[in-house]
Design an enzyme around this catalytic site. Structure first.
Site, PDB file in Angstrom:
ATOM      1  N   ASP A 144      67.366  42.639  29.229  1.00 22.79           N
ATOM      2  CA  ASP A 144      68.198  43.315  30.253  1.00 22.79           C
ATOM      3  C   ASP A 144      68.051  42.361  31.502  1.00 22.79           C
ATOM      4  O   ASP A 144      67.276  41.767  31.692  1.00 22.79           O
ATOM      5  CB  ASP A 144      67.699  44.652  30.610  1.00 22.79           C
ATOM      6  CG  ASP A 144      67.918  45.400  31.988  1.00 22.79           C
ATOM      7  OD1 ASP A 144      69.583  45.241  32.189  1.00 22.79           O
ATOM      8  OD2 ASP A 144      67.442  45.635  32.604  1.00 22.79           O
ATOM      9  N   ASP A 148      69.067  43.214  35.324  1.00 16.75           N
ATOM     10  CA  ASP A 148      68.788  44.080  36.459  1.00 16.75           C
ATOM     11  C   ASP A 148      67.509  44.861  36.522  1.00 16.75           C
ATOM     12  O   ASP A 148      67.569  45.936  35.539  1.00 16.75           O
ATOM     13  CB  ASP A 148      69.904  44.659  37.104  1.00 16.75           C
ATOM     14  CG  ASP A 148      70.839  43.620  37.435  1.00 16.75           C
ATOM     15  OD1 ASP A 148      70.947  42.826  38.284  1.00 16.75           O
ATOM     16  OD2 ASP A 148      72.245  43.802  36.848  1.00 16.75           O
TER      17      ASP A 148
END
Length: 199
Positions: A12, A14
């Site tokens: 991922d 953010d």
């Protein structure tokens, strides 16, 4: 599990590669609030800031480019990802919309963060993308994603500790606090697949 081969690592962006607190100052500025990162007790910041989901979507549409451009790197993520890139396939799977690909790639370039694939799917449901790339391991900050991926794919997930992802975790999900801890845990789970920061 491809223990004797190069790993495909799903990552991922953010709150994982970028600092999870980076959105708070910008939202405070926009909504005239003075909240702290520690006040973000749930992932849905609309609830934290007492605004509607629609208002948050409009805000992100307006400020997403600036948010993604200004976000600081999360700890030593850049250093460790450069080490991993020598041996593993790094696939970034993010809920960012595809239209933010340029600002994303420019940010990666600025901080010399390597990648093999960047898949901006515009959705928090990362399961089909993780299946498509056949990931062996996933790095995430959203608890719901970690639970779904670890359960459906039967893979380890490293969950970066945040105020909004507290709770008891199943065996395959490992709570981590720093990228150094992630790298160390990589060595435990996949002894032949990781590097020491000291070379």
């Amino acid at each position: 599990m491809k223990s004797e081969k190069v790993l495909t690592i799903g990552i991922d962006i953010d709150g994982t590669v970028t600092s999870p607190s980076s959105i708070v100052p910008l939202m405070n500025e926009s909504f005239g609030r003075n909240l702290r990162y520690e006040d973000c007790f749930e992932y849905n910041l609309a609830n934290v800031y007492n605004i509607t989901d629609e208002e948050f979507a409009i805000w992100l549409d307006q400020y997403g480019e600036r948010l993604y451009d200004e976000a600081p790197v999360h700890g030593t993520a850049d250093q460790i990802l450069r080490l991993w890139h020598q041996k593993h396939k790094l696939v970034y799977i993010s809920a960012r919309e595809y239209r933010h690909l340029d600002v994303t790639l420019n940010w990666f370039s600025r901080y010399e963060i390597p990648y093999h694939e960047v898949d901006l799917i515009g959705s928090h449901d990362k399961l089909s993308s993780a299946r498509k790339w056949d990931v062996d391991l996933f790095l995430e900050d959203r608890l719901e994603n970690a639970l779904q991926l670890s359960d459906a794919l039967e893979i380890p997930v490293f969950l970066f500790d945040t105020p909004y992802n507290q709770g008891t975790l199943p065996e395959r999900i490992h709570r981590v606090h720093t990228w150094e801890e992630v790298n160390s845990m990589m060595q435990s789970l996949f002894p032949k697949a990781s590097y020491s920061l000291r070379g």
